[in-house]
Design a protein around this motif. Structure first.
Motif, PDB file in Angstrom:
ATOM      1  N   ASN A 133       0.821  -1.209   0.000  1.00 53.80           N
ATOM      2  CA  ASN A 133       0.000   0.000   0.000  1.00 53.80           C
ATOM      3  C   ASN A 133       0.854   1.258   0.000  1.00 53.80           C
ATOM      4  OD1 ASN A 133      -2.293   1.899   0.812  1.00 53.80           O
ATOM      5  ND2 ASN A 133      -0.979   1.983   2.606  1.00 53.80           N
ATOM      6  N   ALA A 134       1.834   1.303   0.917  1.00 53.48           N
ATOM      7  CA  ALA A 134       2.664   2.510   1.043  1.00 53.48           C
ATOM      8  C   ALA A 134       3.476   2.759  -0.220  1.00 53.48           C
ATOM      9  CB  ALA A 134       3.590   2.382   2.257  1.00 53.48           C
ATOM     10  N   TRP A 135       3.957   1.700  -0.833  1.00 56.31           N
ATOM     11  CA  TRP A 135       4.791   1.850  -2.022  1.00 56.31           C
ATOM     12  C   TRP A 135       3.981   2.360  -3.202  1.00 56.31           C
ATOM     13  CZ3 TRP A 135       6.412  -1.090  -6.629  1.00 56.31           C
ATOM     14  CH2 TRP A 135       7.660  -0.686  -7.093  1.00 56.31           C
ATOM     15  N   VAL A 136       2.777   1.788  -3.396  1.00 58.03           N
ATOM     16  CA  VAL A 136       1.906   2.278  -4.476  1.00 58.03           C
ATOM     17  C   VAL A 136       1.522   3.735  -4.221  1.00 58.03           C
ATOM     18  CG1 VAL A 136      -0.358   2.030  -5.576  1.00 58.03           C
ATOM     19  CG2 VAL A 136       1.011   0.004  -5.095  1.00 58.03           C
ATOM     20  N   TYR A 137       1.226   4.050  -2.974  1.00 60.80           N
ATOM     21  CA  TYR A 137       0.843   5.424  -2.637  1.00 60.80           C
ATOM     22  C   TYR A 137       2.001   6.388  -2.887  1.00 60.80           C
ATOM     23  CZ  TYR A 137      -2.759   8.319  -0.475  1.00 60.80           C
ATOM     24  OH  TYR A 137      -3.773   9.228  -0.254  1.00 60.80           O
ATOM     25  N   LEU A 138       3.206   5.929  -2.590  1.00 65.86           N
ATOM     26  CA  LEU A 138       4.382   6.763  -2.834  1.00 65.86           C
ATOM     27  C   LEU A 138       4.533   7.056  -4.320  1.00 65.86           C
ATOM     28  CD1 LEU A 138       6.975   8.151  -1.933  1.00 65.86           C
ATOM     29  CD2 LEU A 138       8.104   5.911  -1.954  1.00 65.86           C
ATOM     30  N   ILE A 139       4.331   6.050  -5.150  1.00 65.29           N
ATOM     31  CA  ILE A 139       4.380   6.245  -6.605  1.00 65.29           C
ATOM     32  C   ILE A 139       3.354   7.283  -7.030  1.00 65.29           C
ATOM     33  CG2 ILE A 139       3.982   5.135  -8.840  1.00 65.29           C
ATOM     34  CD1 ILE A 139       5.034   2.524  -7.541  1.00 65.29           C
ATOM     35  N   ILE A 140       2.152   7.204  -6.451  1.00 67.04           N
ATOM     36  CA  ILE A 140       1.088   8.163  -6.768  1.00 67.04           C
ATOM     37  C   ILE A 140       1.553   9.586  -6.497  1.00 67.04           C
ATOM     38  CG2 ILE A 140      -1.204   8.996  -6.080  1.00 67.04           C
ATOM     39  CD1 ILE A 140      -1.923   6.067  -5.460  1.00 67.04           C
ATOM     40  N   GLN A 141       2.153   9.796  -5.334  1.00 68.57           N
ATOM     41  CA  GLN A 141       2.579  11.153  -4.966  1.00 68.57           C
ATOM     42  C   GLN A 141       3.670  11.674  -5.889  1.00 68.57           C
ATOM     43  OE1 GLN A 141       0.386  12.227  -2.849  1.00 68.57           O
ATOM     44  NE2 GLN A 141      -0.201  10.078  -2.776  1.00 68.57           N
ATOM     45  N   LEU A 142       4.619  10.805  -6.226  1.00 70.00           N
ATOM     46  CA  LEU A 142       5.709  11.220  -7.110  1.00 70.00           C
ATOM     47  C   LEU A 142       5.184  11.563  -8.500  1.00 70.00           C
ATOM     48  CD1 LEU A 142       8.382   8.589  -6.035  1.00 70.00           C
ATOM     49  CD2 LEU A 142       8.439  11.044  -5.573  1.00 70.00           C
ATOM     50  N   VAL A 143       4.234  10.771  -8.979  1.00 69.70           N
ATOM     51  CA  VAL A 143       3.628  11.048 -10.288  1.00 69.70           C
ATOM     52  C   VAL A 143       2.876  12.371 -10.255  1.00 69.70           C
ATOM     53  CG1 VAL A 143       1.878  10.296 -11.958  1.00 69.70           C
ATOM     54  CG2 VAL A 143       3.463   8.626 -10.982  1.00 69.70           C
ATOM     55  N   GLY A 144       2.038  12.557  -9.222  1.00 67.83           N
ATOM     56  CA  GLY A 144       1.244  13.777  -9.133  1.00 67.83           C
ATOM     57  C   GLY A 144       2.096  15.026  -9.034  1.00 67.83           C
ATOM     58  N   ALA A 145       3.112  14.978  -8.164  1.00 67.58           N
ATOM     59  CA  ALA A 145       3.983  16.140  -8.001  1.00 67.58           C
ATOM     60  C   ALA A 145       4.739  16.439  -9.286  1.00 67.58           C
ATOM     61  CB  ALA A 145       4.962  15.889  -6.858  1.00 67.58           C
ATOM     62  N   SER A 146       5.213  15.401  -9.946  1.00 68.57           N
ATOM     63  CA  SER A 146       6.026  15.597 -11.153  1.00 68.57           C
ATOM     64  C   SER A 146       5.194  16.103 -12.320  1.00 68.57           C
ATOM     65  CB  SER A 146       6.721  14.285 -11.523  1.00 68.57           C
ATOM     66  OG  SER A 146       7.520  13.826 -10.453  1.00 68.57           O
ATOM     67  N   VAL A 147       3.972  15.577 -12.472  1.00 67.93           N
ATOM     68  CA  VAL A 147       3.068  16.060 -13.526  1.00 67.93           C
ATOM     69  C   VAL A 147       2.808  17.547 -13.338  1.00 67.93           C
ATOM     70  CG1 VAL A 147       0.688  15.988 -14.348  1.00 67.93           C
ATOM     71  CG2 VAL A 147       1.945  13.860 -14.046  1.00 67.93           C
ATOM     72  N   LEU A 148       2.545  17.932 -12.096  1.00 65.24           N
ATOM     73  CA  LEU A 148       2.235  19.331 -11.796  1.00 65.24           C
ATOM     74  C   LEU A 148       3.436  20.238 -12.065  1.00 65.24           C
ATOM     75  CD1 LEU A 148       0.358  21.501 -10.589  1.00 65.24           C
ATOM     76  CD2 LEU A 148       1.318  20.926  -8.355  1.00 65.24           C
ATOM     77  N   VAL A 149       4.585  19.869 -11.504  1.00 57.51           N
ATOM     78  CA  VAL A 149       5.750  20.733 -11.621  1.00 57.51           C
ATOM     79  C   VAL A 149       6.223  20.813 -13.073  1.00 57.51           C
ATOM     80  CG1 VAL A 149       8.113  21.134 -10.852  1.00 57.51           C
ATOM     81  CG2 VAL A 149       6.418  20.281  -9.244  1.00 57.51           C
ATOM     82  N   THR A 150       6.139  19.709 -13.787  1.00 58.66           N
ATOM     83  CA  THR A 150       6.491  19.726 -15.206  1.00 58.66           C
ATOM     84  C   THR A 150       5.599  20.683 -15.975  1.00 58.66           C
ATOM     85  OG1 THR A 150       7.373  17.475 -15.214  1.00 58.66           O
ATOM     86  CG2 THR A 150       6.591  18.331 -17.314  1.00 58.66           C
ATOM     87  N   ALA A 151       4.299  20.638 -15.681  1.00 58.65           N
ATOM     88  CA  ALA A 151       3.343  21.497 -16.391  1.00 58.65           C
ATOM     89  C   ALA A 151       3.597  22.971 -16.126  1.00 58.65           C
ATOM     90  CB  ALA A 151       1.916  21.137 -15.992  1.00 58.65           C
ATOM     91  N   ILE A 152       3.999  23.306 -14.911  1.00 60.28           N
ATOM     92  CA  ILE A 152       4.106  24.727 -14.562  1.00 60.28           C
ATOM     93  C   ILE A 152       5.501  25.313 -14.778  1.00 60.28           C
ATOM     94  CG2 ILE A 152       2.238  24.539 -12.885  1.00 60.28           C
ATOM     95  CD1 ILE A 152       4.333  24.456 -10.682  1.00 60.28           C
ATOM     96  N   THR A 153       6.525  24.433 -14.762  1.00 59.83           N
ATOM     97  CA  THR A 153       7.879  24.973 -14.913  1.00 59.83           C
ATOM     98  C   THR A 153       8.460  24.750 -16.298  1.00 59.83           C
ATOM     99  OG1 THR A 153       8.971  22.928 -14.175  1.00 59.83           O
ATOM    100  CG2 THR A 153       8.336  24.520 -12.471  1.00 59.83           C
ATOM    101  N   GLY A 154       7.968  23.744 -16.994  1.00 56.93           N
ATOM    102  CA  GLY A 154       8.513  23.414 -18.303  1.00 56.93           C
ATOM    103  C   GLY A 154       9.669  22.442 -18.248  1.00 56.93           C
ATOM    104  N   VAL A 155      10.108  22.065 -17.028  1.00 62.89           N
ATOM    105  CA  VAL A 155      11.172  21.061 -16.890  1.00 62.89           C
ATOM    106  C   VAL A 155      10.581  19.695 -17.219  1.00 62.89           C
ATOM    107  CG1 VAL A 155      12.799  19.956 -15.310  1.00 62.89           C
ATOM    108  CG2 VAL A 155      12.348  22.415 -15.139  1.00 62.89           C
ATOM    109  N   PRO A 156      11.198  18.896 -18.084  1.00 64.52           N
ATOM    110  CA  PRO A 156      10.636  17.599 -18.483  1.00 64.52           C
ATOM    111  C   PRO A 156      10.333  16.683 -17.299  1.00 64.52           C
ATOM    112  CG  PRO A 156      12.429  18.197 -19.939  1.00 64.52           C
ATOM    113  CD  PRO A 156      12.426  19.212 -18.829  1.00 64.52           C
ATOM    114  N   TYR A 157       9.261  15.930 -17.438  1.00 67.23           N
ATOM    115  CA  TYR A 157       8.794  15.029 -16.383  1.00 67.23           C
ATOM    116  C   TYR A 157       9.881  14.058 -15.938  1.00 67.23           C
ATOM    117  CZ  TYR A 157       6.017  11.335 -14.157  1.00 67.23           C
ATOM    118  OH  TYR A 157       5.527  10.400 -13.281  1.00 67.23           O
TER     119      TYR A 157
END
Length: 478
Positions: A133-157
């Protein structure tokens, strides 16, 4: 290579400052972490408000800040019926059983299961479920944060997911729950304040709540009906409520916080106050979901991937000043949960799995194993997050099924029915999880029954058969 023209220096600068602040807190936490108890459970001295905000910050994540808002924008109010209601019920139930958890004076959920079943091998079995559970949830957070930051900063995912992963592994490893709790206090406060301001801005911009809801209904009338367009049935709603109800009580990080508080009064306070704040913030995220759907439609923006709906809104609809506020709020929601799951992984591997196979470790060795596990599995989660196997909401639903079918019924029964054979409780955990997860992997339903209800049903059946067998064996024969 990163194109300089594609990078937004304003947003990137804000994000870098944010990361430096949490790293500084992690470094400070390192100076306060002397023993494994400091790393695992804050030395069992977590106070009322620090515990409250840590609970709140942990609760809202990439799922709420990006996944649920995106699904809401494309599905409507129906998502509240199953997900939000189930989570709210889970917190309420946890309040009323928290004294049972405190009475056992344990550290982790597998410790509790081993205690109530009388079987030490329950620790690694429960630990494997919680680790998944914790590992899948961790993946979720990393994906969500990276999608967001990539979209707003322009740095590749592909670059951003590694930056975020490494920063949060670093400060979690340094200070354990001390670092996590204090960064949660900062991030929880920022999240609630800034995302509430964002919701107010969008509602006013769209003409008020009534006008916004009317526009939402104009996009698709099913968006404002309790069960949506038929995707949700009464059976699927009940299944969803059970699934998300189950994730609260059976989450390792929640149990750790209960056992980290300094007394039962603090435990009850942080659950009650945290529940009030979380319940109120559910309203904010729901409004943000509806507002996102309306704003994107009004702007003629179509987003196929629900995970990109809110980031696209920020970049292409909101003014830069407002967008910065929203970004900091979302990042606080996402990253406060990232460190929590990292911490849970380290504790679970060291205390519940490794310690079972190699008992008698010194405190120093256990602390070392916790930190090593945090690094290794954090990096593996980051690698998977670079090419995720599904959307945020899909992954979230999967781990909800895993936790609920594997642990909900057996653990509740074990806490209140001490005479039941421990082997039956463990068998209920294993068969429930295998059936629930297997059904989810096969498409989510079997014979028309959702995975959660099927897994929970199997868990109940296993316990029931054990009780029936024990009663029959107790009946005297001639």
């Amino acid at each position: 290579m990163v194109s300089v023209e594609s990078v937004n220096p304003f947003y990137l600068g804000a994000f870098v400052i944010y990361l430096l602040i949490v790293l500084a807190i992690g470094a400070w936490g390192y100076t306060r972490t002397k023993t494994k108890d400091d790393f695992w459970v804050y030395g069992k001295n977590l106070g009322k408000w620090l515990a409250t905000w840590s609970l709140v910050a942990n609760f809202f994540s990439a799922v709420a800040a990006i996944g649920v808002i995106g699904e809401f924008a494309q599905t409507g109010w129906a998502i509240m019926v199953g997900v939000n209601f189930g989570l709210a019920l889970g917190i309420s139930a946890l309040y009323f059983v928290s004294h049972k958890i405190r009475e056992l004076d344990k550290v982790t959920l597998p410790d509790i299961v081993a205690s109530v079943t009388g079987r030490e091998y329950a620790r690694p079995i429960t630990g494997v479920i919680l680790f998944g559970n914790a590992w899948v949830y961790l993946i979720i957070q990393l994906v969500g944060a990276s999608v967001l930051v990539t979209a707003i900063t322009g740095v590749p995912y592909r670059y951003m997911v590694w930056v975020i992963g490494i920063v949060f592994i670093t400060y979690t490893v340094m200070g354990g729950l001390i670092s996590v709790a204090w960064t949660d206090l900062l991030q929880g406060t920022v999240m609630i304040a800034l995302m509430t301001l964002a919701a107010i801005y969008l509602v006013v911009d769209l003409g008020g709540l009534t006008a916004m809801n009317a526009q939402f209904a104009a996009i698709d009338p099913s968006y404002v009906t309790p069960l949506g367009d038929g995707t949700y049935t009464l059976l699927t709603v009940v299944s969803s409520i059970v699934a998300f109800f189950g994730t609260i009580f059976t989450s390792q990080n929640v149990i750790i916080r209960i056992n980290a508080t300094k007394d039962i009064e603090t435990t009850k306070f942080h659950l009650a106050m945290g529940g009030v704040i979380i319940g109120s913030f559910f309203v904010v995220t729901s409004i943000l979901g509806a507002a996102t759907g309306v704003a994107l439609n009004n702007a003629g923006l179509t987003v196929a991937d629900p995970d990109r709906a809110f980031p696209v809104l920020i970049m292409q609809y909101l003014p830069t000043s407002i967008g910065t506020v929203v970004i900091l709020g979302i990042m606080s929601a996402i990253l406060s949960t990232t460190d929590t799951r990292l911490h849970a992984i380290g504790v679970t591997v060291s205390r519940d799995i490794y310690d079972y196979f190699k008992p008698g470790m010194s405190d120093e060795h256990q602390l070392k194993v916790s930190r090593t596990a945090t690094v290794v599995f954090g990096l593996l989660a980051t690698a998977v997050g670079a090419s995720p196997p599904g959307s945020i909401f899909e992954l979230y639903n999967f781990r909800a099924v895993l936790l609920t079918t594997g642990l909900l019924i057996p653990i509740y029964v074990a806490l209140y029915w001490r005479g039941l054979d421990g082997r039956a409780i463990i068998a209920s955990m294993v068969f429930g999880a295998v059936c629930g997860v297997g059904t989810e992997l096969l498409g989510g339903e079997l014979f028309g029954v959702p995975a959660t209800l099927l897994g929970v049903g199997v868990a109940i059946a296993v316990l029931g058969s054990s009780v029936a067998t024990s009663h029959l064996s107790a009946v005297p024969t001639d």
